[in-house]
Design a protein around this motif. Structure first.
Motif, PDB file in Angstrom:
ATOM      1  N   GLY A   8       2.321   2.267  -1.609  1.00 51.90           N
ATOM      2  CA  GLY A   8       3.534   2.418  -0.824  1.00 51.90           C
ATOM      3  C   GLY A   8       4.111   1.115  -0.319  1.00 51.90           C
TER       4      GLY A   8
ATOM      5  N   ALA B   9       9.956   7.195  -3.996  1.00 54.56           N
ATOM      6  CA  ALA B   9       9.943   5.743  -4.225  1.00 54.56           C
ATOM      7  C   ALA B   9      10.124   5.418  -5.701  1.00 54.56           C
TER       8      ALA B   9
ATOM      9  N   MET C 148       3.197   0.393  -6.073  1.00 52.30           N
ATOM     10  CA  MET C 148       3.668   1.781  -6.048  1.00 52.30           C
ATOM     11  C   MET C 148       2.613   2.706  -5.464  1.00 52.30           C
TER      12      MET C 148
ATOM     13  N   THR D   7       5.566  12.110   8.453  1.00 47.00           N
ATOM     14  CA  THR D   7       5.900  10.777   7.950  1.00 47.00           C
ATOM     15  C   THR D   7       6.360   9.808   9.031  1.00 47.00           C
TER      16      THR D   7
ATOM     17  N   LEU E 133       6.527  -0.638  -1.848  1.00 47.80           N
ATOM     18  CA  LEU E 133       7.810  -0.931  -2.479  1.00 47.80           C
ATOM     19  C   LEU E 133       8.825  -1.548  -1.507  1.00 47.80           C
ATOM     20  N   PRO E 134       8.948  -1.054  -0.255  1.00 44.92           N
ATOM     21  CA  PRO E 134       9.893  -1.718   0.666  1.00 44.92           C
ATOM     22  C   PRO E 134       9.586  -3.200   0.851  1.00 44.92           C
TER      23      PRO E 134
ATOM     24  N   VAL F  18      13.760   4.874  -6.695  1.00 49.50           N
ATOM     25  CA  VAL F  18      14.309   3.564  -6.344  1.00 49.50           C
ATOM     26  C   VAL F  18      13.766   2.485  -7.274  1.00 49.50           C
ATOM     27  N   ALA F  19      12.477   2.567  -7.601  1.00 46.46           N
ATOM     28  CA  ALA F  19      11.837   1.514  -8.400  1.00 46.46           C
ATOM     29  C   ALA F  19      12.162   1.628  -9.883  1.00 46.46           C
TER      30      ALA F  19
ATOM     31  N   GLY G  59       6.470   1.451   6.912  1.00 48.87           N
ATOM     32  CA  GLY G  59       7.370   0.964   5.875  1.00 48.87           C
ATOM     33  C   GLY G  59       8.330  -0.089   6.407  1.00 48.87           C
TER      34      GLY G  59
ATOM     35  N   GLU H 165       9.758   9.456 -10.694  1.00 48.96           N
ATOM     36  CA  GLU H 165       9.775  10.358  -9.537  1.00 48.96           C
ATOM     37  C   GLU H 165       8.623  11.337  -9.606  1.00 48.96           C
TER      38      GLU H 165
ATOM     39  N   TRP I 179       6.898   5.934   8.213  1.00 52.42           N
ATOM     40  CA  TRP I 179       8.217   5.331   8.302  1.00 52.42           C
ATOM     41  C   TRP I 179       8.161   3.997   9.035  1.00 52.42           C
TER      42      TRP I 179
END
Length: 339
Positions: free
Chosen positions: A31, A317, A28, A149, A33-34, A320-321, A156, A311, A153
């Motif tokens: 970054g 993210a 987390m 970003t 997570l994807p 989503v997690a 990710g 959040e 992006w």
């Protein structure tokens, strides 16, 4: 003589909890997570495909898992190669697309009175203009944040594909017959995490895919039949899928964005968007409550509380997690008899 060996499984279990918790926090904070989600997806997809390819191959053992991993790894590249000529701007320049969309929504919010019928606009309280300015400023600030970003992006997307490769290769690897205590404990933790992913994320993925398909039909077929088209249609369709991966809150995001963009065309189109979204999301609420909630034993208040905290700590993210991490933690506590 066996006494010193007795505590080893318990120590290994505690160490595995600490390692898994540290790994999730690191994912987390950095970054990743994807990559984690795609690693789980690649693992499950390979394991699902392997027994289905085995009878067709009729070859030596071990070929089906490796071929399944190759299919899972190459299929995204093939799909992107086929779709890139038509969707390059959406895939590569997504932050710019959504920056423009947020700025457009901010302008629409400021012009709310002008876009509503005079009879309805006259009923708005005097304080409504201040609320409009606050919401418009918030949207404009988010648009400004998206300007930075672009590289994140693309990074990710790279992490997501690397995670998919890792998951596919891990699924194709032969299982070890005998594991040491720490490895066995970690294997159990990962197995439960994978089960949680399958129960929540996979179900939510198909729900989001269902919503996205219906939304695409509505925006690309139904509205044009009424001689109405929404701006940023493709960006709205992609947003519907991504937001659909977030239980409960994703519905609110989709409803708000599509209705506000519809209002920029006409109040009637905004009303049609709102009615359509309420209709399809009623089905999603039912599926969430009956399928996801029943499998994970999570109530709505629990889920919302965890999503709010995640959040606040990790940003979007965390939304989503939160369902995945909380359901996994609860599964571990239930297995230990704590809850």
């Amino acid at each position: 003589m066996n006494t010193p060996e007795a505590p080893r499984p318990k120590i290994a279990a505690l160490a595995s909890y600490a390692l898994i918790g540290a790994a999730l926090l690191l994912i987390m904070w950095q970054g990743l997570l994807p990559g984690l989600l795609c690693a789980c997806l690649g693992f499950l997809a390979t394991r699902w495909l392997s027994p289905r390819l085995g009878p067709l191959l009729r070859a030596r053992d071990g070929l089906a898992p490796r071929l399944s991993a190759a299919v899972v790894a190459l299929l995204p590249l093939v799909l992107i190669a086929l779709a890139l000529p038509h969707t390059r701007g959406l895939i590569v320049d997504a932050p710019g697309q959504y920056r423009e969309l947020l700025a457009f929504m901010a302008r629409t919010m400021l012009e709310l009175r002008d876009r509503l019928p005079p009879d309805i606009a006259a009923q708005l309280p005097d304080g409504a203009q201040e609320v409009q300015r606050v919401i418009a400023a918030y949207l404009a600030s988010k648009a400004g944040a998206l300007a930075l970003t672009g590289r994140a992006w693309l990074t990710g997307l790279l992490f997501a594909y690397v995670g998919l490769l890792i998951g596919a290769l891990a699924a194709a690897r032969p299982s070890a017959r005998q594991l040491k205590p720490l490895a066995a404990a970690l294997h159990l933790r990962l197995h439960r995490f994978g089960e949680t992913f399958r129960q929540i994320v996979v179900a939510q993925f198909f729900i989001a895919l269902f919503n996205t398909f219906l939304t695409a039909v509505f925006l690309l077929v139904v509205l044009p039949l009424w001689d109405s088209r929404l701006p940023y249609t493709m960006a709205l369709i992609l947003l519907t899928f991504v937001a659909g991966l977030i239980p409960i809150v994703g519905n609110l995001i989709c409803n708000g964005v599509l209705t506000l963009v519809g209002l920029s065309v006409s109040p009637l189109v905004a009303l049609a968007c709102l009615a359509f979204l309420i209709g399809i999301h009623k089905a999603e609420y039912f599926i969430n409550a009956k399928v996801v909630g029943a499998r994970t034993h999570m109530s709505v208040w629990e889920l919302l509380s965890v999503m709010f905290v995640m959040e606040a700590v990790f940003g979007p993210a965390g939304l989503v997690a939160a369902p995945l991490f909380y359901a996994y933690a609860k599964k571990e506590l239930q297995a230990s008899g704590w809850v």
